[in-house]
Enzyme design. Structure first.
Site, short mmCIF file in Angstrom:
data_model
loop_
_atom_site.label_atom_id
_atom_site.label_comp_id
_atom_site.label_asym_id
_atom_site.label_seq_id
_atom_site.Cartn_x
_atom_site.Cartn_y
_atom_site.Cartn_z
N LYS A 137 -78.63 22.52 -54.47
CA LYS A 137 -77.68 22.97 -55.51
C LYS A 137 -78.02 22.31 -56.83
O LYS A 137 -78.08 22.97 -57.87
CB LYS A 137 -76.23 22.64 -55.11
CG LYS A 137 -75.67 23.56 -54.04
CD LYS A 137 -74.38 23.04 -53.43
CE LYS A 137 -73.93 23.96 -52.28
NZ LYS A 137 -72.83 23.43 -51.49
N ASP A 197 -66.05 26.94 -55.97
CA ASP A 197 -66.10 27.40 -54.58
C ASP A 197 -65.06 28.51 -54.32
O ASP A 197 -65.15 29.21 -53.32
CB ASP A 197 -65.75 26.22 -53.64
CG ASP A 197 -66.96 25.60 -52.99
OD1 ASP A 197 -67.95 26.31 -52.76
OD2 ASP A 197 -66.91 24.38 -52.72
N GLN A 209 -68.49 18.96 -51.44
CA GLN A 209 -69.22 19.46 -50.28
C GLN A 209 -68.40 19.24 -49.00
O GLN A 209 -67.90 18.15 -48.75
CB GLN A 209 -70.58 18.75 -50.19
CG GLN A 209 -71.49 19.27 -49.08
CD GLN A 209 -71.98 20.69 -49.30
OE1 GLN A 209 -72.06 21.17 -50.43
NE2 GLN A 209 -72.29 21.39 -48.22
N1 GUN Z 1 -70.25 23.46 -46.73
C1 GUN Z 1 -70.80 24.56 -46.17
N2 GUN Z 1 -70.65 25.63 -46.99
C2 GUN Z 1 -69.99 25.20 -48.08
C3 GUN Z 1 -69.55 25.82 -49.27
O1 GUN Z 1 -69.73 27.03 -49.48
N3 GUN Z 1 -68.91 25.02 -50.15
C4 GUN Z 1 -68.69 23.70 -49.92
N4 GUN Z 1 -68.03 23.02 -50.84
N5 GUN Z 1 -69.09 23.09 -48.83
C5 GUN Z 1 -69.73 23.83 -47.91
#
Ligand code: GUN
Length: 299
Positions: free
Chosen positions: A54, A121, A98
């Site tokens: 990311k 998100d 996350q």
């Molecule tokens: N962990 C797995 N997928 C995601 C996601 O789309 N967003 C976040 N914040 N954590 C994750």
């Protein structure tokens, strides 16, 4: 029928180019640089890989990236204090915590502490409610990526029968709401659904997000249907027990022989998720600054 492959790797590159072009324009015309803050608590190896990717792609798109790595035993109060600080920081337009968090931290409390306009998100209860009531919101990245691929493949989706297998808050429920907004007829199927095969065979569009490798075989798929495989499962390599490989929730060979179109794993939905995170960050930045949003980066 042999399915057409819906190439998420290729389409995500188009999305990232659009994002990067718009970032260049924001910097040149308004002296604004979108910024994304990512918080990881603990050292889960899979999360570390996602967080690193990311950060790298954020910088490649010309945006600012800041990463906060907190110890696994960080208290909820300390985590909330960091979220508050980022909420107040005008250089931060997107905040992502996350998941999963260590068990002593309450995910809902933490997610709902993020300012909704910075919740890239789309998990904050305000964004969930806005999407569920068909209003403008920030859309969770994975379902947004799936919808972009479906629109790219089909054009308008109105009137199609869509079956979403999986009812998670991250994928299944928002996916169903998005498809409903696009005038599909929706079924959400899950582990208690009776005769799942028959339910899935009614689908023109079948979206699978269950986390069980190879669960959906050709028997579940109507001839010519479009199949979107959200699963990213690490399994033992069939030819070499020392190695692992990624597998979707869809049994690719048997489904590809029947479907009209299918997303592969890897190279389907996965690359779209991070591209949509960048898209959401730029959307949030434009909204916060009262600027026109880029075309085609949200729905
Ligand atoms: N962990 C797995 N997928 C995601 C996601 O789309 N967003 C976040 N914040 N954590 C994750």
């Amino acid at each position: 029928m042999t399915a057409r492959i819906i190439d998420g790797k290729d389409f995500s590159a188009t999305v990232r180019t659009k994002v990067a072009d718009h970032v260049t324009r924001l910097k040149a015309d308004y002296d604004v640089t979108p910024g994304l803050a990512v918080i990881q608590v603990g050292t889960d190896p899979a999360s570390q890989v996602y967080v690193r990717n990311k950060g790298r792609q954020t910088v490649e798109a010309g945006m600012n990236s800041c990463q906060h790595n907190l110890d696994a035993d960080t208290s909820e109060a300390d985590l909330l204090m960091l979220v508050e600080q980022l909420n107040r920081d005008p250089a931060v337009h997107g905040i992502l915590v996350q998941l999963p968090l260590p068990v002593h931290l309450n995910e809902s409390v933490v997610i709902n502490a993020i300012a909704p306009e910075k919740d890239v998100d789309g998990f904050h209860i305000s964004n969930v409610g806005l999407l569920a009531t068909g209003q403008r919101s920030i859309i969770p990245c994975t379902p947004l990526g799936c919808l972009m691929l479906l629109r790219e493949h089909h054009g308008a989706l109105g009137g199609m029968n869509a079956v979403v297998v999986g009812r998670s808050n991250i994928v299944g429920k928002p996916m169903a709401n998005l498809l409903l907004k696009d005038n599909c007829t929706i079924t959400i199927a899950h582990s208690r659904t009776k005769d799942l095969e028959a339910v899935c065979r009614r689908a023109d569009i079948l979206v699978v997000a269950v986390g069980r490798p190879g669960m959906i075989t050709g028997d579940y798929v109507r001839e010519g249907a479009t199949v979107i495989d959200v699963g990213i499962n690490r399994i033992r390599h069939p030819d070499d027990p020392e190695k692992t490989k990624l597998a979707g929730d869809v049994h690719f060979a048997s489904v590809a022989a029947k479907a009209g179109a299918i997303t592969p794993v890897p190279g389907g939905v996965g690359p779209m998720t991070i591209a949509c995170l960048l898209a959401n960050t730029i959307t949030a930045c434009c909204r916060m600054n009262g600027l026109a949003e880029p075309e085609g980066l949200t729905v």
